[in-house]
Each structure stands twice: as C-alpha cells, then as structure tokens.
Design a protein around this motif. Structure first.
Motif, PDB file in Angstrom:
ATOM      1  N   ASP A 229      42.982  48.064  34.942  1.00 44.81           N
ATOM      2  CA  ASP A 229      41.008  48.436  34.872  1.00 44.81           C
ATOM      3  C   ASP A 229      40.846  47.174  34.669  1.00 44.81           C
ATOM      4  O   ASP A 229      40.695  45.921  35.697  1.00 44.81           O
ATOM      5  N   LEU A 230      39.134  47.416  33.770  1.00 48.20           N
ATOM      6  CA  LEU A 230      39.170  46.017  33.995  1.00 48.20           C
ATOM      7  C   LEU A 230      39.923  44.445  33.558  1.00 48.20           C
ATOM      8  O   LEU A 230      40.379  44.997  32.601  1.00 48.20           O
ATOM      9  N   PRO A 231      39.732  43.465  34.286  1.00 48.74           N
ATOM     10  CA  PRO A 231      39.709  42.506  33.333  1.00 48.74           C
ATOM     11  C   PRO A 231      39.413  41.641  32.376  1.00 48.74           C
ATOM     12  O   PRO A 231      38.069  42.275  32.268  1.00 48.74           O
ATOM     13  N   ASP A 232      40.141  40.868  31.636  1.00 46.33           N
ATOM     14  CA  ASP A 232      38.992  40.708  30.139  1.00 46.33           C
ATOM     15  C   ASP A 232      38.333  39.235  30.582  1.00 46.33           C
ATOM     16  O   ASP A 232      37.178  39.440  30.018  1.00 46.33           O
ATOM     17  N   GLN A 233      38.225  38.530  31.923  1.00 49.54           N
ATOM     18  CA  GLN A 233      37.050  37.699  31.984  1.00 49.54           C
ATOM     19  C   GLN A 233      37.738  37.376  33.340  1.00 49.54           C
ATOM     20  O   GLN A 233      38.195  37.815  34.055  1.00 49.54           O
ATOM     21  N   SER A 234      36.316  36.601  34.145  1.00 47.70           N
ATOM     22  CA  SER A 234      36.395  36.320  35.093  1.00 47.70           C
ATOM     23  C   SER A 234      37.687  35.179  35.721  1.00 47.70           C
ATOM     24  O   SER A 234      37.314  34.282  34.036  1.00 47.70           O
ATOM     25  N   SER A 235      38.204  34.873  36.468  1.00 48.65           N
ATOM     26  CA  SER A 235      39.617  34.017  36.818  1.00 48.65           C
ATOM     27  C   SER A 235      39.325  33.706  37.974  1.00 48.65           C
ATOM     28  O   SER A 235      39.331  34.129  38.993  1.00 48.65           O
ATOM     29  N   TYR A 236      39.853  32.792  38.344  1.00 50.41           N
ATOM     30  CA  TYR A 236      40.831  32.237  39.863  1.00 50.41           C
ATOM     31  C   TYR A 236      42.199  32.283  39.680  1.00 50.41           C
ATOM     32  O   TYR A 236      42.893  30.909  38.822  1.00 50.41           O
ATOM     33  N   ASP A 237      42.998  32.499  41.221  1.00 47.75           N
ATOM     34  CA  ASP A 237      43.996  31.937  40.724  1.00 47.75           C
ATOM     35  C   ASP A 237      44.921  31.730  42.147  1.00 47.75           C
ATOM     36  O   ASP A 237      44.476  31.700  43.314  1.00 47.75           O
ATOM     37  N   PHE A 238      45.940  30.599  42.270  1.00 46.82           N
ATOM     38  CA  PHE A 238      46.624  30.008  43.315  1.00 46.82           C
ATOM     39  C   PHE A 238      48.021  29.905  42.456  1.00 46.82           C
ATOM     40  O   PHE A 238      48.682  30.125  41.265  1.00 46.82           O
ATOM     41  N   GLY A 239      48.947  30.553  43.884  1.00 47.35           N
ATOM     42  CA  GLY A 239      50.243  30.075  43.590  1.00 47.35           C
ATOM     43  C   GLY A 239      51.511  29.374  44.876  1.00 47.35           C
ATOM     44  O   GLY A 239      50.457  29.725  46.221  1.00 47.35           O
ATOM     45  N   VAL A 240      51.854  28.649  44.827  1.00 44.57           N
ATOM     46  CA  VAL A 240      52.076  27.709  45.836  1.00 44.57           C
ATOM     47  C   VAL A 240      53.300  27.402  45.389  1.00 44.57           C
ATOM     48  O   VAL A 240      54.400  27.345  44.700  1.00 44.57           O
ATOM     49  N   SER A 241      54.087  27.517  46.322  1.00 40.59           N
ATOM     50  CA  SER A 241      55.531  27.181  46.479  1.00 40.59           C
ATOM     51  C   SER A 241      56.123  26.554  48.091  1.00 40.59           C
ATOM     52  O   SER A 241      55.544  27.059  48.857  1.00 40.59           O
ATOM     53  N   PRO A 242      57.971  26.479  48.226  1.00 41.70           N
ATOM     54  CA  PRO A 242      58.030  26.269  49.943  1.00 41.70           C
ATOM     55  C   PRO A 242      57.852  27.029  50.527  1.00 41.70           C
ATOM     56  O   PRO A 242      58.438  27.583  51.887  1.00 41.70           O
ATOM     57  N   ILE A 243      58.142  28.885  50.434  1.00 40.95           N
ATOM     58  CA  ILE A 243      57.855  29.982  50.968  1.00 40.95           C
ATOM     59  C   ILE A 243      56.151  30.827  51.307  1.00 40.95           C
ATOM     60  O   ILE A 243      56.187  30.973  52.087  1.00 40.95           O
ATOM     61  N   PHE A 244      55.695  30.210  50.174  1.00 37.64           N
ATOM     62  CA  PHE A 244      54.192  31.026  50.312  1.00 37.64           C
ATOM     63  C   PHE A 244      53.414  30.391  49.595  1.00 37.64           C
ATOM     64  O   PHE A 244      53.737  28.826  48.812  1.00 37.64           O
ATOM     65  N   LEU A 245      51.850  29.876  49.945  1.00 37.55           N
ATOM     66  CA  LEU A 245      51.071  30.060  49.635  1.00 37.55           C
ATOM     67  C   LEU A 245      49.487  31.570  49.198  1.00 37.55           C
ATOM     68  O   LEU A 245      49.769  31.741  50.175  1.00 37.55           O
ATOM     69  N   ASN A 246      49.198  31.248  48.018  1.00 37.80           N
ATOM     70  CA  ASN A 246      48.785  32.530  48.310  1.00 37.80           C
ATOM     71  C   ASN A 246      47.212  31.752  46.876  1.00 37.80           C
ATOM     72  O   ASN A 246      47.434  31.005  46.227  1.00 37.80           O
ATOM     73  N   ALA A 247      46.052  32.653  47.592  1.00 34.05           N
ATOM     74  CA  ALA A 247      45.117  32.728  46.133  1.00 34.05           C
ATOM     75  C   ALA A 247      44.157  34.216  46.266  1.00 34.05           C
ATOM     76  O   ALA A 247      44.155  34.585  46.656  1.00 34.05           O
ATOM     77  N   GLY A 248      43.524  34.099  45.111  1.00 39.54           N
ATOM     78  CA  GLY A 248      42.449  34.996  44.653  1.00 39.54           C
ATOM     79  C   GLY A 248      41.673  34.794  43.839  1.00 39.54           C
ATOM     80  O   GLY A 248      41.788  33.641  43.111  1.00 39.54           O
ATOM     81  N   PHE A 249      40.652  35.802  43.013  1.00 40.26           N
ATOM     82  CA  PHE A 249      39.449  35.766  41.964  1.00 40.26           C
ATOM     83  C   PHE A 249      39.293  36.681  41.940  1.00 40.26           C
ATOM     84  O   PHE A 249      39.937  37.965  42.784  1.00 40.26           O
ATOM     85  N   GLN A 250      39.268  37.271  40.508  1.00 42.04           N
ATOM     86  CA  GLN A 250      38.640  38.084  39.712  1.00 42.04           C
ATOM     87  C   GLN A 250      37.394  38.010  39.125  1.00 42.04           C
ATOM     88  O   GLN A 250      37.029  37.106  38.560  1.00 42.04           O
ATOM     89  N   LYS A 251      36.001  38.631  39.375  1.00 37.69           N
ATOM     90  CA  LYS A 251      35.030  39.074  38.697  1.00 37.69           C
ATOM     91  C   LYS A 251      34.123  39.848  38.001  1.00 37.69           C
ATOM     92  O   LYS A 251      34.890  40.767  38.570  1.00 37.69           O
ATOM     93  N   LEU A 252      34.208  38.888  36.333  1.00 33.07           N
ATOM     94  CA  LEU A 252      34.228  40.663  35.808  1.00 33.07           C
ATOM     95  C   LEU A 252      32.380  40.249  35.640  1.00 33.07           C
ATOM     96  O   LEU A 252      31.894  38.923  35.654  1.00 33.07           O
ATOM     97  N   SER A 253      31.357  41.476  35.589  1.00 33.00           N
ATOM     98  CA  SER A 253      30.127  41.347  35.250  1.00 33.00           C
ATOM     99  C   SER A 253      30.106  40.909  33.844  1.00 33.00           C
ATOM    100  O   SER A 253      30.835  41.207  33.614  1.00 33.00           O
ATOM    101  N   ASP A 254      29.049  40.293  33.912  1.00 31.62           N
ATOM    102  CA  ASP A 254      27.984  39.803  31.985  1.00 31.62           C
ATOM    103  C   ASP A 254      28.377  40.925  31.463  1.00 31.62           C
ATOM    104  O   ASP A 254      28.818  40.691  30.591  1.00 31.62           O
ATOM    105  N   ASN A 255      27.517  42.538  31.411  1.00 28.86           N
ATOM    106  CA  ASN A 255      27.640  42.999  30.773  1.00 28.86           C
ATOM    107  C   ASN A 255      29.249  43.537  30.938  1.00 28.86           C
ATOM    108  O   ASN A 255      29.004  45.265  30.141  1.00 28.86           O
ATOM    109  N   LYS A 256      29.958  43.237  31.053  1.00 23.08           N
ATOM    110  CA  LYS A 256      31.391  43.688  31.540  1.00 23.08           C
ATOM    111  C   LYS A 256      31.845  45.414  31.804  1.00 23.08           C
ATOM    112  O   LYS A 256      32.593  45.706  31.577  1.00 23.08           O
ATOM    113  N   ASN A 257      30.851  45.899  32.952  1.00 26.66           N
ATOM    114  CA  ASN A 257      31.204  47.599  33.096  1.00 26.66           C
ATOM    115  C   ASN A 257      31.963  47.594  34.597  1.00 26.66           C
ATOM    116  O   ASN A 257      32.152  48.147  34.852  1.00 26.66           O
ATOM    117  N   TYR A 258      31.473  46.382  35.288  1.00 29.19           N
ATOM    118  CA  TYR A 258      32.550  46.663  36.440  1.00 29.19           C
ATOM    119  C   TYR A 258      33.121  44.924  36.996  1.00 29.19           C
ATOM    120  O   TYR A 258      32.728  44.405  36.624  1.00 29.19           O
TER     121      TYR A 258
END
Length: 742
Positions: A229-258
């Motif tokens: 469902d909704l995340p607890d809070q906004s965050s940015y994620d990174f992953g790195v290895s000899p096999i892959f690279l990935n990055a992502g984010f989750q943005k939670l609204s100030d009123n925490k309804n979307y």
C-alpha cells in the motif's frame, strides 16, 4: 448509664439484624456441561459478586432485596444476564454460557495453503526481507518457495512444479489478477527469472492444492501476491553489483493519502562470465533492461486505488556442440520483451466490500536456431511467439458475523497468441468467462468451513465446467488444528500444443488434502497428506522433424491423458528455541505417474522427485551487524526419457534416472547502520554463494535424432558468487531487516 445501656442494646440488635438479612446467592457456570473458571458474576448496579472457581462454582452474599439482574462475564464467552428475585431465602442460579465468536481465536481453514499476509495465520512468513535473506533464493519469490514442502526443484525450466504438476499447472496472481508470463523469456535448458520485484509485494498466499474458488485455470497450485500500500515515507533506492545497476524512488504526499514511484534497472552477466567457469557457452551473455512505475491513492472513505506498470527486455545467445554429426555446433539466440499493467480498486460500501482489478500484458519471445560447420552458420530456423492478455475480476464481499462471510464475483480472461516455427504457423484466441461464489462459515472458535463453486466457459473450446470446492477445519486441542479440503479444478490445454483440427476439452484434477498443524508463538509444525487425480490431460505427437537442439513442435490430438499424485509432507519452523536463530525444515514424499503429452504409457514424470528435503537457517549477530544464512536442498534423482515418434506412435528409446540433486548455499548480509537511531539511510551489503560445495548437478539429457549421442542439461554454472550493495535514502529499514530475519 441507662441511656448508654439502651444505645448498646440497640446497636447489638441492629448489627444482628444486618447479619441475618444477608442472602446467599450461589450456583454453577458451565459450557457444554463443563464448569468454567474465572467467570465474573455480579449483581447489576451493585458491588456484590464473585468469581467462579476451577469447577465453575460461585457464591456471595448480598443485602439487596427485590428484583435484580445477575450478569455473567468472561472474555471467551457471550455475556449472559439472568433475572432473579431476592427475598428472605438463599438463591441458587446456574448459567450455561455460549462461546464468544471472535476473529482472533477462530480456527482458520489452511489445508493446502501457506499464508504470509496475516501473521497470526501464517505457517511460513515469506516477507520480502525473508526472501532476500534466504540463501540460494537469489531474491526471487519463486526460488524461495522451493524451500517449502510440495515444490519440486526443477532447474532446467521456469515455473512452480507443485505436487506432481507441471510448471504451467500453477498460476500466479497479483491483487487477484492473473499474471501471464510471470517469468522472463529464456532458451531451452535455462530457467527464466522472476520478472517482478520482490519488494513490490507485502505478502503472499501459496496454495499447493485446494485453493479458493476465486481462482481458476490451475490444476496444481496458486500463488496469490498482495502488493504494498502506501510507503511509510518518501525514499530513494540504489542497487549496484557486478551483475546489475538499478535505482528508484517512492514519493509520499505530505498528507499521506497518495504516493508515486518508479525504478529503472540494467543487468548484464558478461563480467561474471569472464570470472567464473560457466558450463554454458554464452555467445551473448544474458542482458536486460527493466523498469516500472506505480501510484497509490487512498480515498477519503478509506478505499484504495493502486496502479503498477512494468516493462523488460532481455537477450542472450548460447553455443553448444551439435549432437548431429553433420554439424559442429548448434546456436540459439533469444530476444524477449514484455510489458504488464495492473490497476486495482478496493472500497467499502456499507456492509459490502468491493474489489476490482484489471490487468493487461504483452509478451514476445523470439528464438533463432542455427547450426555451424567449419565456422559457417547455416540452417536457420525461427521460433517466434507473442501474446496479448487482458484480465478483469470483480469480487463483492459481505461479512455475516465476525468469522463468517459471503463473497462472489465475475472474471474474464482474454488471450490472443501467435506461434511461428518454420513452416508451422498457429493463432489462438480465447475468452474464458467465470463466475464464482464462496462462503466462510464459522460455526464456533473450534469449527469452520469454506464452501465455494466456480463455473467457467471457454470460447475456444466452446465448453463449460463447474468446479466445487470444500474445506473444513477443527481445533481438537489447544494449538492443534486439523483440516480437510476437496476441490475440482479445470485448466485449458496449453496454447502451444493446440492444433485447430483437434477437438479438445478442459483438463481436470481432483484434490484431497488432510492436514494436522500445531502453531505456537515462534514455532510451527505441519503435516499434510494429499491425493490428486488427473483426467482429460492432453496427448501430443510431433508435427515438425527434430532438427534443431532437439526442438520439437508438438500438437495435441485428444484428451485421453490421465494420472495421479499422492504424497506426504512435513514442515517445521522454529524462531524460539535458539537465540537469534530462525530455521525451518521441510520434507516431501511424492509418488506420481502420468500418461500425457508424448508419453507412450503411464510413467513417473521427469519433473517429479520421489524425496525432497530442504533446510533453511538464519543467524543474526548484532555485535557484527551481520546476518549469516544457510540453505540446503536434497532431491532424489528424477527419471528421464528419450521419447520419439516412429510410425505415428510415440516410443521410449532411452530411459534412466538422474543422479541425486544436492546444493548447499550460503549468504551474508552486513547492516552498517545498525544502532544509528537517527539514520536517514539504510545500507545492506550482500554476499551470496550458491552451491558452495560445487556439486555437479544434472537436470536432464538431450539426445540426437538417432539416439546415438546425448548431452547433459546442467546449470549454467556450478558455483556462483554474488556481491551487491543496496542503499535506501530517506528511510531506515535496519530494524525491519533484523526483525524479519529472526
């Protein structure tokens, strides 16, 4: 003096009067003729009362007179009130209580299923971190399920092989919608990986049989995934290895309804191919690009709208020595692409809960086969498949009481597929319409049942089916429950086998499951026995000569196939006995035979091992900020067959049994943020070693056209080492990682 004497006499008389005016109220409180202790018995609107003893008896005295109400209260039983009249004589009152029905204490039907979305009902909690920290699972949900009872270890192809069923007989659902092509495209002999990010799901229910009427088109099992469902809070994620690279984010609204988010990743095995001694000769190392996006909205009335969309592309090329003497090598090149979109809506309307979900997916797999002689490539053949899939489901759920409910709904599953291989070209279109109804019946905290029925229509087959499902659960002692489940299940023939000239019908299976389970805080013991009967399985023959890497296009010609599977399973999980150690052990015994596809007679399937043992252990060491994880799998060697078509008949040219499968896996997780209460980031370093002892496992054999030559089907690499780092900014998940790992 006389006055003092009169006063003393009056007080003596008054106190004596009060003593004799006390009336004794007594009785016994029972449930099903057995006394209940610790029942609070009180006279309404007074302070007079008592508590029952171990045999249910009570007594107290009161000075009240007239009409009153006696109240009997106990948290596990329904409150009872009894009217009494208090005069000059003692009162005897007995009460028979009724059990208080509540959701927490009620027994749950669990035969055939392992749930990880509701902790109080779970046998094996496979949360995302739980999966990530299972050595050998490679962070994949499907791989982690291999360490649970009922799932066979089949490494040469993707899919969940459950209790004697093929990989295509178990289906995977996301928020109720069927996921077509859950696994990535691959080439023969190499299993495709999960396309979906494990972190996308907050829980799962894995059913190895007897699953709900809300789901269909699966003869063996179902995996129901529930997205976050909704995340607890906004965050940015990174992953790195000899096999892959990935990055992502989750943005939670100030009123925490979307919230909304996206990820992007790239993978390439080329560097690891140079480091390790691979069994597979990759001309083109496996590589891929993937991405996804999502949004989640919480409505003002408490409902939820969730969208998830993803795409991926993957390529690889493999070169092997040819089994045919006229060629030196056989070459296979793959190009695959896929997209999936899922939109769900959940909302409560008064006493009714509405769940709707719609999904669309497109998948294309382009395989090119060729041969090589004296470094010259020739004899090119293309096998191309593509498909469009649309799924829609609506379910209305109504609570009857705290532990009973009624639900029903409709489902539509549309498929349009094409296949081209040499001179063979096939198109397949089907609309499967389904209606279902199911009820949960809670008779008491000790007895409950689930009864359902599902009806389907296939436009391609032009046939209908009706599939009843039934399950019963009973708690016969504290912490001990037993369950029985029966179900009839139908599934269309796989489209790749369908020949337009054949008149085919639904394949079907019947499940009988008996389970005994004991669950206490931190420990679970589960025993399950099952019997499955298969009918109307399809039979096939080759319609294209075997010319490239033993690739054959088979076409179904009737539904005369049949089979059975029976077995015993044991599962034990313990988080309590040893400090900071979580471990589980599973054992599966499987006896199965089938006469289906190109089998000339009833045979033990080549994907079914008679004995499978798995063990998983996890130890977190706070002082080192490190988790150490072990897993081990043993499976008795599976049978193999070389089946060819001669004189329009399928015959066994060669058969045997593979060597036993053994694999010990080890992984380490280092959490450097441990103890930093104000940490704004979470970092985890992962080191994973699969098949530490380097056992040379064999998955099967390929045979030449004449049968004079053969080659083994083996893992791409015997021992593989993975090193990676994952960082999340904006949220510290350290404690979650620790808690879920213990």
């Amino acid at each position: 003096m006389k006055t003092q004497t009169k006063t003393l006499l009056f007080l003596t008389f008054f106190l004596s009067f009060l003593g004799y005016s006390q009336i004794k109220i007594s009785g016994k409180v029972s449930f099903k003729n057995k006394g209940i202790k610790d029942v609070n018995v009180t006279l309404k609107d007074t302070y007079d009362g008592a508590t029952t003893d171990s045999e249910g008896n009570f007594s107290f005295e009161t000075a009240e007179k007239g009409s009153h109400t006696l109240i009997f209260v106990h948290p596990k039983y329904t409150e009872v009130e009894k009217a009494i009249a208090i005069a000059d004589q003692d009162v005897a009152v007995n009460a028979e209580l009724k059990e208080q029905i509540n959701e927490i204490d009620a027994v749950v039907v669990s035969a055939g299923s392992i749930e990880a979305s509701d902790k109080k009902r779970a046998t094996a909690l496979l949360t995302p971190i739980d999966i990530y920290t299972t050595a050998g699972a490679d962070g994949q949900i499907s791989s982690a399920l291999n360490y649970l009872p009922g799932v066979q270890k089949v490494g040469e192809t993707e899919g969940l092989f459950v209790r004697g069923g093929t990989g295509t007989e178990s289906k995977i659902f996301m928020d109720g919608a069927l996921i077509n092509n859950y696994f990535s495209s691959s080439i023969p002999g190499i299993a495709g990986r999960d396309r979906f990010n494990t972190s996308l799901f907050k829980g799962n229910i894995f059913s190895s049989g007897g699953y709900s009427a809300l789901y269909g088109q699966a003869l063996s099992g179902a995996l129901m995934l529930e997205s976050v469902d909704l995340p607890d809070q906004s965050s940015y994620d990174f992953g790195v290895s000899p096999i892959f690279l990935n990055a992502g984010f989750q943005k939670l609204s100030d009123n925490k309804n979307y919230s909304y988010g996206a990820t992007l990743g790239y993978s390439n095995l080329n560097l690891m191919k140079e480091v390790f001694n691979f069994n597979t000769n990759f001309m083109d190392a496996p590589a891929g690009i993937n991405g996804d996006l999502n949004f989640r909205i919480k409505t003002k009335s408490g409902g939820f709208i969730k969208y998830y969309g993803m795409f991926d592309t993957n390529t690889m090329g493999v070169k092997t020595e040819s089994l045919e003497p006229e060629y030196d090598f056989s070459l296979i090149r793959l190009k695959g692409k896929n997209t999936y979109h899922n939109l769900s809506f959940k909302q409560k309307f008064g006493k009714y809960l509405l769940n709707t979900v719609a999904s669309y997916s497109y998948n294309q797999s382009d395989l090119n086969f060729s041969t090589e002689k004296n470094q010259l490539e020739s004899e090119k053949t293309q096998l191309k498949t593509d498909g469009n899939y649309i799924n829609f489901k609506a379910v209305i759920d109504r609570k009857i009481n705290k532990i009973s409910a009624l639900r029903g709904g409709l489902e539509f599953n549309s498929a349009s597929e094409g296949l081209t291989f040499g001179q063979v070209s096939k198109n397949y279109q089907d609309l499967i319409s389904a209606a279902f109804v199911e009820t949960d019946l809670g008779f008491s905290n000790q007895l409950s049942a689930k009864i359902g029925v599902r009806a389907e229509n296939s436009s391609y087959l032009n046939k209908n089916n009706i599939a009843p499902r039934f399950a019963l659960a009973y708690r016969f002692a504290k912490d001990w429950t037993t369950s029985f489940a029966y179900g009839l299940f139908y599934q269309n023939p796989e489209s790749k086998y369908i020949n337009s000239s054949a008149k085919l019908g639904f394949q079907q299976s019947q499940h009988y499951i008996f389970q005994v389970q004991r669950s206490t805080e931190g420990r679970s013991l589960r025993f399950e026995a099952f019997y499955k009967k298969y009918d109307d399985l399809i039979k096939t023959r080759n319609i294209v000569p075997d010319s490239d890497q033993n690739q054959q296009v088979q076409a179904a010609f009737n539904n005369d196939g049949y089979g059975f599977a029976k077995g015993l399973e044991l599962f034990w999980r313990d988080k309590k006995t040893f400090e900071n150690i979580d471990y589980w052990i599973s054992y599966s015994f499987l006896d199965s035979k089938r006469n289906f596809l190109n089998y000339p007679v009833s045979l033990k399937p080549n994907f079914a091992a008679e004995h499978t043992i798995s063990a998983v252990a996890k130890r977190f060491i706070p002082e080192w900020k490190t988790g150490i994880n072990l897993s081990y799998t043993y499976a008795k060697g599976r049978p193999y067959y070389d089946i060819v078509t001669e004189n329009d008949r399928n015959v066994i040219r060669t058969e045997g049994r593979l060597k036993d499968y053994n694999a010990l896996n080890l992984s380490f997780n280092y959490l450097p943020n441990l103890g930093k209460k104000d940490a704004k980031a979470f970092t985890i370093f992962v080191l994973s070693i699969s098949n530490v002892l380097g056992n040379k496992n064999v998955y099967g054999y390929n045979f030449s056209q004449t049968g004079s030559r053969s080659s083994t089907v083996v893992p791409p690499v015997n021992t593989f080492v993975f090193v990676g780092m994952f960082i999340s900014f904006g949220v510290d998940k350290t404690q979650d990682a620790i808690n879920n790992n213990l």
